[in-house]
Design a protein around this motif. Sequence first.
Motif, PDB file in Angstrom:
ATOM      1  N   ASP B 198     -23.614  22.826  66.911  1.00 59.66           N
ATOM      2  CA  ASP B 198     -23.814  21.972  68.030  1.00 59.66           C
ATOM      3  C   ASP B 198     -24.791  21.917  69.020  1.00 59.66           C
ATOM      4  O   ASP B 198     -25.445  20.869  69.331  1.00 59.66           O
ATOM      5  CB  ASP B 198     -22.229  21.229  68.297  1.00 59.66           C
ATOM      6  CG  ASP B 198     -22.137  23.376  69.017  1.00 59.66           C
ATOM      7  OD1 ASP B 198     -22.760  24.259  68.562  1.00 59.66           O
ATOM      8  OD2 ASP B 198     -21.915  23.562  70.266  1.00 59.66           O
ATOM      9  N   LEU B 199     -25.375  22.698  69.160  1.00 60.83           N
ATOM     10  CA  LEU B 199     -26.269  22.935  70.317  1.00 60.83           C
ATOM     11  C   LEU B 199     -27.785  22.993  69.573  1.00 60.83           C
ATOM     12  O   LEU B 199     -28.369  22.788  70.502  1.00 60.83           O
ATOM     13  CB  LEU B 199     -26.529  24.882  70.217  1.00 60.83           C
ATOM     14  CG  LEU B 199     -25.778  25.496  71.291  1.00 60.83           C
ATOM     15  CD1 LEU B 199     -25.892  27.032  71.385  1.00 60.83           C
ATOM     16  CD2 LEU B 199     -26.597  24.747  73.042  1.00 60.83           C
ATOM     17  N   VAL B 200     -27.997  23.101  68.363  1.00 60.50           N
ATOM     18  CA  VAL B 200     -29.134  22.836  67.931  1.00 60.50           C
ATOM     19  C   VAL B 200     -29.486  21.122  68.065  1.00 60.50           C
ATOM     20  O   VAL B 200     -29.770  19.886  67.833  1.00 60.50           O
ATOM     21  CB  VAL B 200     -29.377  22.941  66.321  1.00 60.50           C
ATOM     22  CG1 VAL B 200     -30.147  22.597  65.475  1.00 60.50           C
ATOM     23  CG2 VAL B 200     -29.840  24.359  66.003  1.00 60.50           C
ATOM     24  N   ALA B 201     -27.914  20.405  67.480  1.00 67.38           N
ATOM     25  CA  ALA B 201     -27.695  19.394  67.484  1.00 67.38           C
ATOM     26  C   ALA B 201     -28.477  18.596  68.838  1.00 67.38           C
ATOM     27  O   ALA B 201     -29.406  17.229  68.796  1.00 67.38           O
ATOM     28  CB  ALA B 201     -27.164  18.381  66.837  1.00 67.38           C
ATOM     29  N   ARG B 202     -28.047  19.053  69.948  1.00 65.76           N
ATOM     30  CA  ARG B 202     -28.447  18.918  71.147  1.00 65.76           C
ATOM     31  C   ARG B 202     -30.274  18.619  71.403  1.00 65.76           C
ATOM     32  O   ARG B 202     -30.567  18.458  71.743  1.00 65.76           O
ATOM     33  CB  ARG B 202     -27.671  19.033  72.443  1.00 65.76           C
ATOM     34  CG  ARG B 202     -27.701  18.638  73.828  1.00 65.76           C
ATOM     35  CD  ARG B 202     -26.515  19.340  74.469  1.00 65.76           C
ATOM     36  NE  ARG B 202     -27.008  20.847  74.488  1.00 65.76           N
ATOM     37  CZ  ARG B 202     -27.366  21.388  75.374  1.00 65.76           C
ATOM     38  NH1 ARG B 202     -28.107  20.311  76.680  1.00 65.76           N
ATOM     39  NH2 ARG B 202     -27.488  22.617  75.529  1.00 65.76           N
ATOM     40  N   ASN B 229     -34.325  22.676  61.687  1.00 61.89           N
ATOM     41  CA  ASN B 229     -33.346  21.673  63.024  1.00 61.89           C
ATOM     42  C   ASN B 229     -33.547  20.484  62.694  1.00 61.89           C
ATOM     43  O   ASN B 229     -32.765  19.563  63.334  1.00 61.89           O
ATOM     44  CB  ASN B 229     -33.737  22.014  63.853  1.00 61.89           C
ATOM     45  CG  ASN B 229     -32.574  23.956  63.556  1.00 61.89           C
ATOM     46  OD1 ASN B 229     -32.057  24.085  63.330  1.00 61.89           O
ATOM     47  ND2 ASN B 229     -33.588  25.055  64.605  1.00 61.89           N
ATOM     48  N   LEU B 230     -35.446  19.890  62.751  1.00 60.84           N
ATOM     49  CA  LEU B 230     -35.183  18.210  63.499  1.00 60.84           C
ATOM     50  C   LEU B 230     -35.494  17.369  61.994  1.00 60.84           C
ATOM     51  O   LEU B 230     -35.001  16.330  62.233  1.00 60.84           O
ATOM     52  CB  LEU B 230     -36.545  18.278  64.155  1.00 60.84           C
ATOM     53  CG  LEU B 230     -37.217  19.289  65.228  1.00 60.84           C
ATOM     54  CD1 LEU B 230     -38.554  18.980  64.691  1.00 60.84           C
ATOM     55  CD2 LEU B 230     -37.120  18.439  66.301  1.00 60.84           C
ATOM     56  N   ASP B 231     -35.589  18.316  60.926  1.00 53.04           N
ATOM     57  CA  ASP B 231     -35.626  17.327  59.505  1.00 53.04           C
ATOM     58  C   ASP B 231     -33.626  17.349  59.118  1.00 53.04           C
ATOM     59  O   ASP B 231     -32.815  16.775  58.620  1.00 53.04           O
ATOM     60  CB  ASP B 231     -36.933  17.994  59.295  1.00 53.04           C
ATOM     61  CG  ASP B 231     -35.990  17.013  57.645  1.00 53.04           C
ATOM     62  OD1 ASP B 231     -36.964  15.743  57.804  1.00 53.04           O
ATOM     63  OD2 ASP B 231     -35.919  17.532  56.183  1.00 53.04           O
ATOM     64  N   ASN B 236     -26.976  15.804  61.798  1.00 55.55           N
ATOM     65  CA  ASN B 236     -25.576  15.977  63.351  1.00 55.55           C
ATOM     66  C   ASN B 236     -26.866  15.769  64.327  1.00 55.55           C
ATOM     67  O   ASN B 236     -26.115  15.064  65.221  1.00 55.55           O
ATOM     68  CB  ASN B 236     -26.186  17.672  62.629  1.00 55.55           C
ATOM     69  CG  ASN B 236     -25.836  18.487  61.761  1.00 55.55           C
ATOM     70  OD1 ASN B 236     -26.102  18.282  60.949  1.00 55.55           O
ATOM     71  ND2 ASN B 236     -24.632  18.669  61.368  1.00 55.55           N
ATOM     72  N   ILE B 237     -27.543  15.398  64.218  1.00 57.83           N
ATOM     73  CA  ILE B 237     -28.353  15.017  65.525  1.00 57.83           C
ATOM     74  C   ILE B 237     -28.685  13.388  66.067  1.00 57.83           C
ATOM     75  O   ILE B 237     -27.608  13.283  67.037  1.00 57.83           O
ATOM     76  CB  ILE B 237     -30.099  15.516  65.694  1.00 57.83           C
ATOM     77  CG1 ILE B 237     -30.633  16.546  65.311  1.00 57.83           C
ATOM     78  CG2 ILE B 237     -30.510  14.236  66.785  1.00 57.83           C
ATOM     79  CD1 ILE B 237     -31.775  16.944  65.142  1.00 57.83           C
ATOM     80  N   GLU B 238     -28.244  13.062  64.948  1.00 55.06           N
ATOM     81  CA  GLU B 238     -27.659  11.121  65.285  1.00 55.06           C
ATOM     82  C   GLU B 238     -26.193  11.873  65.490  1.00 55.06           C
ATOM     83  O   GLU B 238     -25.911  10.616  65.981  1.00 55.06           O
ATOM     84  CB  GLU B 238     -28.200  10.860  63.702  1.00 55.06           C
ATOM     85  CG  GLU B 238     -29.347  10.920  63.792  1.00 55.06           C
ATOM     86  CD  GLU B 238     -30.304   9.977  62.502  1.00 55.06           C
ATOM     87  OE1 GLU B 238     -29.197  10.251  61.703  1.00 55.06           O
ATOM     88  OE2 GLU B 238     -31.147   9.335  62.587  1.00 55.06           O
ATOM     89  N   LYS B 239     -25.832  11.943  64.697  1.00 52.24           N
ATOM     90  CA  LYS B 239     -23.839  12.178  65.544  1.00 52.24           C
ATOM     91  C   LYS B 239     -23.911  12.401  66.845  1.00 52.24           C
ATOM     92  O   LYS B 239     -23.219  11.314  67.555  1.00 52.24           O
ATOM     93  CB  LYS B 239     -23.393  12.986  64.317  1.00 52.24           C
ATOM     94  CG  LYS B 239     -22.008  12.493  64.341  1.00 52.24           C
ATOM     95  CD  LYS B 239     -20.843  13.452  63.315  1.00 52.24           C
ATOM     96  CE  LYS B 239     -19.510  13.327  63.839  1.00 52.24           C
ATOM     97  NZ  LYS B 239     -18.571  14.765  63.396  1.00 52.24           N
TER      98      LYS B 239
END
Lengths: 671, 323
Positions: B198-202, B229-231, B236-239
């Motif tokens: 969750d942290l990484v996604a933010r 993390n970026l790829d 997770n990032i988009e969600k």
Amino acid sequence: MARIGVFICHCGENISATVDVKKVAAAASRIPGVAHSVEYKYMCSDPGQQMIKNAVREKNLTGVVVAACSPRMHEPTFRRACAEAGLNPFLCEMANIREHCSWVHEKSDATTNKAIDIVRTLVAKVKKNKALLPIKVPVTKTALVLGGGIAGIQASLDIANAGHKVILVEKQPSIGGHMSQLSETFPTLDCSQCILTPRMVEVAQHPNITLHSYSELESLDGFIGNFKARIRKKARSLDEKLCTGCGLCTQKCPTRKIASEFDAGLGLRPAIYVPFPQAVPNKPVIDREHCTYYLKGKCRLCEKICPTQAIRFDQEDEILEVEVGAVVLATGFDIKHGDFFPEYGYGKYKDVIDGLQFERLASASGPTLGEMRRPSDGRVPETVVFVACAGSRDPAKGIEYCSKICCMYTAKHAMLYKHKVHHGRPYVFYMDIRAGGKMYEEFVRRAQEVDGVQYIRGRVSRIYERGGKLVVKGADTLLGARPMEIEADLVVLATAGVANAGAEELAQKVHVSYDPYYFYSEAHPKLRPVETNTAGIFLAGACQAPKDIPESVAQASGAAAKVAGLFSQSELVREPLIAVVDRQAPPLYSTCVGCFLCQAACPYQAIEKEEIRGRDGRLIKTVAKVNPGLCQGCGTCVALCRSKSIDIQGFSHEQVYAEVLALLNRGESDV
Amino acid sequence: MKTGFYPGCSMKGSAREYSESLLAVSQALGRELPEIPDWNCCGATAAHNLDRDLALALPARILAAAEKDGMYEVLVPCAACYSRLSVTRHELLGDEDLRRKISGLIEADYRGTARVLNIVEWLGGIPDLESKVRKPFAHKVACYYGCLLVRPAGIVNFDRPEEPRSMDLLMKKIGADPLDWAFKTECCGAGFSVSRTDLVARLSGLILDDAVQRGAEAVIVACPMCHLNLDMRRPNIEKLAGKKYNIPVIYITQALGLAMGIEPKKLGLQRHKVKVKFTQGLAKPPAASITPASAKPTAGAKSASGDSPAEAPFAGPSAKRGA
């Protein structure tokens, strides 16, 4: 037969804690030629000095060795004591068993033995010492003050009011320095120019002060009381005597879009300009880098319009040679600019400015006439973030010191902003608030409590632009290092106070030492804060370290008092530790062969040629001669002389060899 | 005088394409990159959190092996490995007692003769890189340095720690347009990729968002962790952000490889989670890769001056100020 007295000091416990002083005294008494050897707790105290005086008289001593601290500390003390007892002061030497021994070693027999070795070498030397007479030199009672900021102005006025002549040199077209750029001053919020400009006028009108603005020091030679300075008077491109300061030329100059140095790059000025309306002298200069005539060979509008025909396009720099007895360095400081803070966008975003730029924004004489408008679009900033310690106290930026003035001027800036924009929101990011000074803490409190400035303890990591706002990312360390963001309209960085760009070059010109940050070094951090290690050169203001106005003024008055003290003497006494060229009876006259290698090597131009003539006027030989007024006793000529014909008095070849031999002949019986 | 290559664990696993592209590029440049014989794990995050000796011994063993093999410099493409090897060299060269102790532990005399290079340093040292470009990489790129490539400043002594520009300069050499953006060295979440996704996604989301807002067509990285993390964490990032980001994340060596005309497959570009759409026909305008959100590329930059063109009584930028 030599009768040497050895006096061993405990220096409280500084020496006696690691060196067995009783053993040293006992060992010293066994050195051939030592007639008297004692130890005492504080040799430099009155009773200690009395011991030396009594021994000199009662034991009929021919030389004295005081084994104590560095000669830098107390050599004059003990030499004076010997002189009072009737012994030539140059027959007294110090054996440094503190800095060179007890402070740098653990307690052990080896430490004690080293102290004995040091004492023995000095005993061997003092046996070869000769009585010397001090040199007397005249004093030129004119002071040279470099820098026309508040420190230089104060020093000049104080020296001039004491009745001495002052030559004040300022590199800018006007005196006034940074103080003239400031809006209001802490902690009283009185207008900076209002209190400064009367002083500037006083300088201009003082009969004892000669002002050379737009000038720089070219070189400085000589020594205390007898300096020779060369001053480069840069070409103003006009005849100062004819110019009346009417200002017509500055109004009509067609080249008008040059960033104004005085407005810290925020305002504009023409190519022929006076930095600010209250400038002293109120005479313009032509900026040859921007003037159309110098660039393209056409225009000369100012020349046509000048009612007194004062413009001189062909004027050249002029070199003035002056003789002065003392120099005050008051060359001031700068703040860090440019590529220093890429992560804060300083130099990239127009609305990230430094403290001096904010001063100009807040100043009634500034580019906005004192209205609070931001540089990018001229809008009134609603949220302003002030960043204290921008570079200061930051080893990663190479500046470990505290710039000292920023806590106070940041509080002042936030306060001034709030006074001008009542609904505005000022924030200050800080590490610690250092408000030591009369009414200083109260001033910061006032900013926080009365004017509602939000103080956030934490550092800013990055500033970037987003949607026309400057996003300031930081942390609030009092709220658990919570990361935070503020969207600001204007950011003011209290960038570190640093030495001027030319500080190092000037220091080398006048032979004063400086610290790793190019601030000039005082002779002693506590007890001689206005003197440099070069006799006759004094310090005033922020060229020594970042300082606020009251401190700069206080130090300037201190430097002026030192100069006045120096000028109260009609002649100065110098130590005779200078080079002398060998002289012998005829027919040899001198071992000098007259090669004059020494003349080329001497950094002080102290070596002259002397012709030795017979009674009939016939030239026998030409030999070197040292001018005792110029020689600084550096020893370069001694090292270079091929026939060993030059010696430094007090450090002759014979004396130094004696020391080395004494060190080599260490016998077991000494311990 | 040879340059050794330390792959570390990621180059053999999650970041295979980094290794593939590096070796493809080095081959095309005619630079041999022999692996350090019998290399071991650098210790990564685990060792230096648990045991200082172990954290120093592991990299020291790698470097000692390189020295023994006659390597005078070692290329460490993974930023985390680079950090561990650089820190170890710095600490051991600054403390003779420690150097002896660690040498004893690894049963080899570590001398510190081999320099440790990161990928940007290594590429920066190749003369006349521009001449190797066949198809200029004409894209707007956001160079993402992450946390370890340029820090800590006193140890790596390479580029500026807060606003680095070495990768931007390299990108310019291959014809790209590196953007001025705000997240060059911000944290991507790093090792929390597994434990606190969750942290990484933010954090990674903020990075992507700024790059996209400023009109970047690709994020360029030099670190397997950043890439991961970026790829890989893109879903997770988009969600979390509630929007789509199509911007690809490519390794600096892949960008260079494309510019040198190396076949995309050899560069491992097919291995990314987020498809790299501009690998074919590089000269075409690459609008396809931009998300709808970034349709107005410089939306943020100029809007302030738009509605109030108040007369600005100011001179040019303060940088112009006289000395």
